[in-house]
Design an enzyme around this catalytic site. Structure first.
Site, PDB file in Angstrom:
ATOM      1  N   HIS A 172     -11.456 -24.217  17.138  1.00 13.84           N
ATOM      2  CA  HIS A 172     -10.303 -24.537  16.265  1.00 13.84           C
ATOM      3  C   HIS A 172      -9.223 -25.344  16.978  1.00 13.84           C
ATOM      4  CE1 HIS A 172     -11.965 -21.832  13.241  1.00 13.84           C
ATOM      5  NE2 HIS A 172     -12.073 -20.903  14.165  1.00 13.84           N
ATOM      6  N   SER A 219     -17.447 -21.667  12.667  1.00 17.11           N
ATOM      7  CA  SER A 219     -16.308 -20.991  12.050  1.00 17.11           C
ATOM      8  C   SER A 219     -15.603 -22.029  11.198  1.00 17.11           C
ATOM      9  CB  SER A 219     -15.350 -20.419  13.102  1.00 17.11           C
ATOM     10  OG  SER A 219     -14.297 -19.715  12.480  1.00 17.11           O
ATOM     11  N   GLU A 227     -11.349 -27.319   8.048  1.00 19.17           N
ATOM     12  CA  GLU A 227     -11.949 -27.772   9.302  1.00 19.17           C
ATOM     13  C   GLU A 227     -13.180 -26.965   9.634  1.00 19.17           C
ATOM     14  OE1 GLU A 227     -12.009 -26.014  12.318  1.00 19.17           O
ATOM     15  OE2 GLU A 227     -10.667 -24.347  11.934  1.00 19.17           O
TER      16      GLU A 227
END
Length: 670
Positions: free
Chosen positions: A63, A108, A134
């Site tokens: 992330h 993720s 994202e």
């Protein structure tokens, strides 16, 4: 409604591509109900929720928006769910290798729930519309045991209940028991036994009791297993939640830093303009912006760090960062201190020596900075690279010159004495066959002139305030020297140039052409003048033997006549230059009959009687340089300020005095 959720799923590396990248594929979500009772309909992604992501389909690592590792090559929805294919770049290095080896294998996906139905029976959600933000490859997935969990993504129960209220329908209970609790509270229905044995089937009753008992035991085992899995999930989810919180705080800090950085960038832009306009009085520039420079000093340094390229340069005593070296040394000069006595200079020297493993001193810094400045000045020059340069060991040097030889003599016989043969070493122009006096060597005296730039800083200027200005001081210093060198070589000691006629500068091409009357003054009125290829060819013709070879001649023109030349049919475009001198001369923009044309902005402003072009044979001129660039500082007590002085000594001369190795073109006098 704005809550961002992380959905975890597995992927697998498919293949390694020829370019070194690794292809991966998997499902970000499926239509199956997970352990928490949540369901994401496949068509939840088909309502425009992936459109924005597809505009920039970058794959991140953990992330981190500053750490892209690849891109999504295919993103679509089928009957199973959201299908993803991607390519991890070779530039991802270690991360790419870990994915290839199967060590990293989890997605993720960050997304926002736009519409959902609350499922009372499972205390879960059926998500009907979602927006993809994202996609990341993660080392520690948010929830390894379950695909997804809405409820456990919130930091508190109050926050979850508030979000939950958006999806609960009127009349629907929100305080229901979980499926596990419902199972525990299940009570086996009693079988009402008849008083008559005829109606009672003992075998059937025993079978029913056995089945219910087995089901109860199985349920207890399932509850124990679910509890253990739930505890493991909770531990993993707590860790993931902590990471999400860190990411959110990081995003907040980044937004604050971005706002401050934008202000710093505007300040840097303002500084560049002011320093460029008022280079000689840096004291005033720094004083006007002193408070802002101190406040945003760290931000400005961060901007510079982000644009810096680090490289090992072992051939230069291990100097690994040119900008650091330049700034540290120039800061010491600006403050009148040794490098190691400034905070920044001390840190740079320690970092430099620790990094390179080779000890360097302030003297090494000075040599490096001087070399860098000279190199950057050379990079900005257009005319200077045409001419050969010699290193001088004194301010004035005598250069021997060998004139052109005359004709060698043909002899029908050869004797040891008498009238034949004659010595045939004679200068060009001597009468053939007459007395031979030999060639008389001549000499030219090449004298260097000192070129100086000065800038001033107040005595009270602090290190924090001066640091952001250092690159601008250096850039202005380089630019001012480059402009002076160009103007000196082109115009020189002439009223048309910035140096006047007092002898402060050496003679340039135009001043030499003017003194030797090697020029053509136009007969066309100034307002109607328009340079053509024929005009340039005529100048080359006037150069005589020095203009015979087209490749030896370069035309230098001002901007106005360059555009006029563009309209002339005889002028060749730059793509027709080929392997001529033009390909080696910086600033060359085309050719005229095989001779390069160079545009220079150091001519005087076009006006009556001014020069606008010059043809030159560069081989017939020479530049001299005495030592290199020297940067010094001194303190003016009376003015309470420090002066920075950058100086160098250079000279310029034609090898043969009064030779037609140059020819200038001049506007009409009236």
């Amino acid at each position: 409604m704005k809550k961002i959720f992380n959905l975890t799923s597995n992927f697998k590396a498919v293949s390694e591509n020829e370019d070194g990248s690794v292809s991966i594929k998997g499902y970000a979500s499926t239509k199956d109900q997970d352990r928490a009772g949540d369901i994401i309909n496949p068509d939840a992604w088909s309502k425009g929720g992936i459109g924005d992501y597809e505009n920039n389909p970058i794959i991140l690592f953990n992330h981190d928006y500053h750490n892209p590792i690849g891109k999504t090559t295919e993103l679509g929805v089928d009957d199973i769910g959201l299908k993803i294919k991607g390519k991890i770049s070779q530039s991802a290095g270690k991360i790419r290798d870990l994915i290839k080896e199967g060590v990293l294998g989890a997605f993720s996906v960050g997304f926002r729930v736009k519409d959902a139905d609350y499922i009372e029976e499972t205390d879960g959600y059926r998500i009907k519309d979602a927006e993809l933000f994202e996609i990341s490859v993660v080392s520690v997935p948010a929830n390894q045991a379950a695909t997804f969990s809405v409820a456990k993504a919130f930091d508190s129960d109050d926050e979850y209940q508030d979000w939950k209220s958006n999806f609960v329908k009127p009349g629907q209970s929100i305080n229901i028991d979980s499926p596990e609790a419902t199972v525990k509270q299940t009570v086996l229905k009693e079988t009402k036994m008849s008083d008559t044995k005829e109606n009672f089937d003992l075998e059937e009753f025993a079978k029913e009791v056995a089945q219910k008992t087995a089901a109860t035991i199985a349920m207890q085992h399932a509850e124990q297993k679910a509890k253990a899995e739930a505890e493991a999930q909770e531990a993993a989810e707590n860790e993931a939640a902590a990471k999400v919180e860190i990411q959110e705080k990081k995003a907040q800090v980044e937004s604050i830093v971005k706002a401050g950085t934008e202000g710093a960038e505007r300040l840097v832009s303002d500084l560049e303009g002011r320093v460029d306009e008022n280079y000689s009085n840096l004291e005033q520039v720094v004083e006007e912006l002193k408070d802002e420079l101190k406040t945003k000093s760290e931000e400005i340094m961060n901007i510079r760090e982000s644009k810096r390229t680090f490289s090992n340069k072992g051939e230069k005593k291990g100097f690994y960062n040119e900008q650091d070296i330049n700034d540290a040394w120039l800061l010491g000069k600006a403050l009148g201190k040794p490098i190691e006595d400034t905070d920044y200079g001390k840190s740079v020297m320690e970092k430099q020596n620790a990094h390179s493993g080779v000890g360097v001193s302030s003297a090494d810094f000075e040599q490096e900075v001087s070399t860098n400045v000279e190199r950057d000045i050379q990079n900005q020059l257009i005319i200077a690279p045409m001419f050969s340069e010699i290193a001088m060991n004194a301010a004035t040097m005598i250069l021997p010159v060998l004139p052109d030889a005359g004709y060698a003599e043909f002899q029908s016989n050869q004797t040891a004495s008498g009238s034949s043969p004659h010595g045939n070493l004679a200068e060009r122009g001597d009468t053939y066959g007459s007395a031979y006096g030999g060639i008389d060597l001549t000499e030219r005296s090449l004298t260097t002139k000192k070129l100086i730039s000065q800038s001033y800083l107040g005595n009270e200027t602090e290190e924090d305030a001066i640091m952001p200005v250092l690159p601008l001081i250096r850039e202005s210093m380089i630019r001012s020297h480059a402009r002076s060198i160009e103007s000196g070589l082109l115009v020189g000691n002439l009223a048309d140039g910035p140096f006047g006629t007092s002898g402060a500068c050496f003679d340039g091409l135009i001043s030499l052409a003017s003194a030797d009357s090697d020029k053509t003054q136009s007969t066309t009125a100034f307002a109607s003048e328009s340079l053509t290829a024929a005009n340039l060819l005529a100048a080359r013709k006037n150069m005589g033997k020095y203009g015979v070879n087209a490749a030896d001649v370069v035309y230098i023109v001002n901007q106005t006549e360059w555009f006029n030349l563009m309209d002339d049919a005889e002028f060749q475009d730059v793509n027709l230059v080929g392997e001529s001198l033009a390909s080696k001369v910086k600033g060359s923009v085309g050719t005229v009959y095989g001779s390069p044309v160079v545009l220079c902005d150091e001519f005087a402003t076009p006006a009556v009687g001014k020069y606008y072009a010059v043809a030159v044979n560069p081989k017939m001129f020479i530049k001299g340089r005495l030592r290199g660039m020297t940067i010094e500082s001194d303190y003016e007590v009376a003015n309470q300020r420090r002066v920075l002085v950058a100086s160098q000594r250079i000279g310029f001369i034609d090898i043969i005095d009064a030779a037609t190795s140059k020819w200038a073109l001049q506007y009409k006098a009236s």
